[in-house]
Design an enzyme around this catalytic site. Structure first.
Site, PDB file in Angstrom:
ATOM      1  N   HIS A  49       0.867  -1.149  -0.061  1.00 23.63           N
ATOM      2  CA  HIS A  49       0.061   0.128  -0.220  1.00 23.63           C
ATOM      3  C   HIS A  49       0.833   1.263   0.001  1.00 23.63           C
ATOM      4  O   HIS A  49       1.948   1.134   0.507  1.00 23.63           O
ATOM      5  CB  HIS A  49      -1.006  -0.177   1.075  1.00 23.63           C
ATOM      6  CG  HIS A  49      -0.060  -0.025   2.686  1.00 23.63           C
ATOM      7  ND1 HIS A  49       0.279  -1.289   3.096  1.00 23.63           N
ATOM      8  CD2 HIS A  49       0.292   0.873   3.432  1.00 23.63           C
ATOM      9  CE1 HIS A  49       0.834  -1.078   4.372  1.00 23.63           C
ATOM     10  NE2 HIS A  49       0.835   0.273   4.541  1.00 23.63           N
ATOM     11  N   CYS A  85       2.424   2.929  11.864  1.00 21.98           N
ATOM     12  CA  CYS A  85       2.993   2.479  10.948  1.00 21.98           C
ATOM     13  C   CYS A  85       3.538   3.654   9.760  1.00 21.98           C
ATOM     14  O   CYS A  85       2.898   4.692   9.833  1.00 21.98           O
ATOM     15  CB  CYS A  85       2.603   1.300   9.994  1.00 21.98           C
ATOM     16  SG  CYS A  85       1.074   1.868   8.866  1.00 21.98           S
TER      17      CYS A  85
END
Length: 716
Positions: free
Chosen positions: A65, A236
């Protein structure tokens, strides 16, 4: 979610030998629907994100992603790879692959929806249903949020999902087994998932639903004993997937263990901070993160488990048990991480940390320099160069005289400029030791001014102050005294030690070195001045606002603290060189627009103003897209401008302003010629280099520029 995925974005027979091939195959589906404008540019962004951290998860899941400027709308593509694709998971290849594409400016609502997918991936019934889906329509419905129950294997045939679950240790087991499945004793100690109805979905802020008391709903298994309370923070690099998967995994483990847990997800969808009451009541803290925890000082003094975000996904029960043990032992962190420690990678060496400490001080100092320097420059422009001899405006001010207004500007600017060295020292110390370092740093900077140690003295004072506070923080202190450490003990000891060393040990040698540097700058003429101009020009244009650029700029504004002919020439050369890259990109896109993409041509229009305002960052979009051509060309032009500015003996008293402070520049016409020469040089080189590589027409519909080069890189 339905607008993000449809059957055309699903490939149930994904044939790919590598993660690059898998990403390309799924990205092509996005491109065919107009969700991606530049396939190669988007894939470069995906690759850059993969370099930060592998996106494979235990349990056979790959979730590449990124956020990219080449994405037109938030999009999900799903592939099921029977042969498996290696995404770096420790338990082997992934057979379920999700490619998440988010626009660079994706709004919070879309990112919250994307985060809900990450949470559902932690539920075994959802994963089992995806593996059992027989059509693209079924898979798209599941990913879009459909009920997995109709697609689960029949109860009379439990053998299909059971062996797979047994070989994928990251898939949760326990209270939420798929229909007809039984818990396997071969599973590792991994907490089971609660039912879909009990699982915490993210709210609009990206934070899981909690009970009225602030904790995730408890399973009730530990009702007969005092309930342990914990808080956790997950994050993250992209803030889209792993952040929320770790939160869900920890929440499931907490329910199984009877722990009252509240999770703060610091993701791209924004986050709501844990309340001070929740933190105060917590017995322990779990950090599962790959980027710095924001405002980490809130958790100082708590038993803490600090791991990467993948550990939060793969072994939450172990982390909670470790936190429980630390709480039982009363084991706490020695000190809260500093802003610089939070900003850097754990493996950064002292050289990288030192650079960051210094840049922390410089970044806080620059506004004082800009405000004070521009006020002083305006005062000279209005009142002439004798305005520094005017009496104090507190004693003499005539409302109708321009000289009085000029004196007001000069004296106000002088006061702002007087903070330059103390602020530099104070925020270097702050970068090292957080708020306890501020007082010793400011005291050390003031001492540097007192003994005429100047800019260099401020640098050393900040490092001494920060180092002293860090050393004291590492001393074990009785619990009863911890409350007064930040406000009394650390500032007291830090200030005393810093002042002693600056006054009596290192201050005088530094003052002598500062004076030698000032004398050297004052005596710069001829070839020496030109060589310095070349070096400063190269530094200003190498990273376009990055550390090397800031070093050159800090060197120039440090000279303004004790202005002389040499330091004013340096300031002029630095500003002139810094204007070249964006002006050159604007000129190149105007002269040969077909060599640039439509987006670059639009950026070129804005670069005219950015360059004229001395904002070097205006060239960053061009350097990010084509660094091997843009950066060297910019450095050559910057070196030409720096050398000419020094050769023409141009001077500048203002630390910023671009062409808007031209009236305040010595030899302004020659100064403009120097800027024009560097701009023309860089533009010509960029056009030449891009023309040499342009062998094929543009690949994007409606674009006049070429396809993105193979070496394109971009931040995730």
């Amino acid at each position: 979610m339905s607008e993000m995925i449809n059957p055309e974005l699903v490939d149930l027979g994904l044939a790919a030998a590598s993660k690059e091939e898998a990403a390309r195959a799924l990205a092509r589906r996005m491109e065919s629907l107009g969700r991606i404008t530049d396939l190669e540019g988007f894939l470069a962004d995906v690759a850059a994100r993969e370099e930060q951290m592998p996106t494979g998860l235990e349990g056979g899941i790959g979730i590449p992603h990124c956020r990219s400027a080449h994405v037109t709308a938030p999009t999900l593509a799903f592939g099921r790879a029977p042969g498996g694709v290696d995404f770096g998971a420790p338990d082997g290849p992934a057979d379920l692959i999700f490619l998440i594409a988010a626009p660079a400016g994706a709004d919070d609502a879309h990112l919250t929806i994307l985060s809900s997918l990450a949470r559902r991936l932690m539920r075994p019934e959802f994963v089992a249903a995806l593996r059992a889906a027989t059509t693209a329509e079924q898979a798209a419905t599941l990913v879009a949020g459909g009920d997995p129950a109709p697609y689960l294997p029949a109860p009379e045939a439990p053998t299909r999902p059971a062996p797979e679950a047994a070989t994928r240790p990251a898939q949760p087991t326990g209270s939420a087994q798929p229909t007809g499945s039984a818990p396997s004793t071969a599973q590792p100690a991994r907490p089971g998932a609660a039912s879909a109805e009990a699982s915490a979905e993210p709210t609009a802020s990206g934070v899981p639903e909690t009970t009225a008391g602030g904790g995730v709903v408890d399973s009730g298994e530990a009702a007969d004993r005092p309930q342990l309370r914990m808080v956790a923070v997950t994050s993250c690099p992209t803030g889209i997937a792993h952040t929320y998967m770790a939160a869900e995994s920890l929440a499931q483990a907490a329910r199984e263990a009877g722990i009252d847990l509240t999770v703060e997800t610091q993701g791209s969808a924004g986050f709501t901070k844990l309340t001070p009451e929740a933190i105060a009541a917590a017995d322990a803290v779990v950090f599962a993160h790959d980027v710095p925890v924001r405002d980490r000082a809130r958790f100082a003094g708590k038993p803490t488990v600090d791991v990467g975000v993948k550990a939060g996904i793969n072994r939450p029960a172990e982390l909670l048990a470790e936190a429980r043990d630390k709480a039982a032992r009363g084991e706490t962190e020695a000190h809260a991480p500093t802003p610089v420690e939070e900003a850097g990678e754990s493996q950064d060496g002292y050289g990288a940390k030192l650079r960051t400490w210094l840049m922390s001080g410089v970044s806080y100092m620059v506004p004082f320099v800009a405000a004070g320097g521009l006020l002083i420059a305006l005062a000279f422009a209005i009142g002439g160069y004798t305005i520094d001899q005017a009496p104090s405006v507190a004693d003499h001010f005539v409302w109708t005289e321009s000289a009085s207004w000029a004196a007001l500007l000069f004296q106000t600017g002088g006061l702002a400029f007087g903070f330059l060295v103390p602020v530099l020292a104070g925020y270097i110390a702050y970068g090292m030791a957080d708020r306890p370092g501020l007082v010793p740093g400011f005291v050390g900077g003031s001492v540097a001014l007192t003994i005429n140690a100047g800019f260099l003295g401020g640098l050393i004072a900040g490092l001494i102050a920060g180092g002293t506070v860090l050393a004291v923080q590492r001393v074990k202190i009785p619990t009863a005294l911890r409350g007064i450490m930040p406000v009394v003990v650390l500032p007291l000891i830090g200030s005393a030690v810093t002042a002693f060393l600056m006054f009596l040990v290192v201050g005088k040698p530094i003052a002598s070195l500062q004076q030698a540097l000032t004398d050297w700058l004052s005596g710069l003429t001829g070839a020496n001045a030109i060589i310095l101009g070349v070096i400063l020009g190269l530094m200003m244009c190498f990273d376009l606002g990055g550390p090397l650029n800031k070093v050159a700029y800090a060197f120039a504004i440090g000279g303004l603290a004790t202005p002389n002919e040499g330091s004013l020439k340096v300031m002029a050369a630095v500003m002139a060189a810094g204007m070249v890259p964006p002006l050159a990109m604007a000129l190149a896109t105007t002269l040969r627009g077909r060599l640039f993409s439509k987006t670059e041509r639009e950026n070129g229009k804005a670069a005219w103003f950015l360059g004229a305002s001395f904002i070097s960052e205006g060239a960053i979009p061009f350097a990010a897209a084509d660094p091997l051509r843009v950066i060297p060309a910019s450095m050559v032009g910057g070196a030409v401008t720096g050398a000419l500015s020094m050769a023409f003996e141009c001077t500048l008293r203002a630390p910023h302003g671009g062409i808007f402070v031209i009236p305040l520049i010595g030899n302004p016409l020659l100064y403009l010629i120097a800027i024009a020469a560097g701009t023309a040089t860089t533009a010509a080189l960029v056009i030449l280099l891009k023309g040499l590589r342009r062998t094929a027409p543009a690949a994007q519909p409606g674009e006049a520029g070429p396809a993105a080069p193979a070496e394109v890189t971009a931040a995730a």
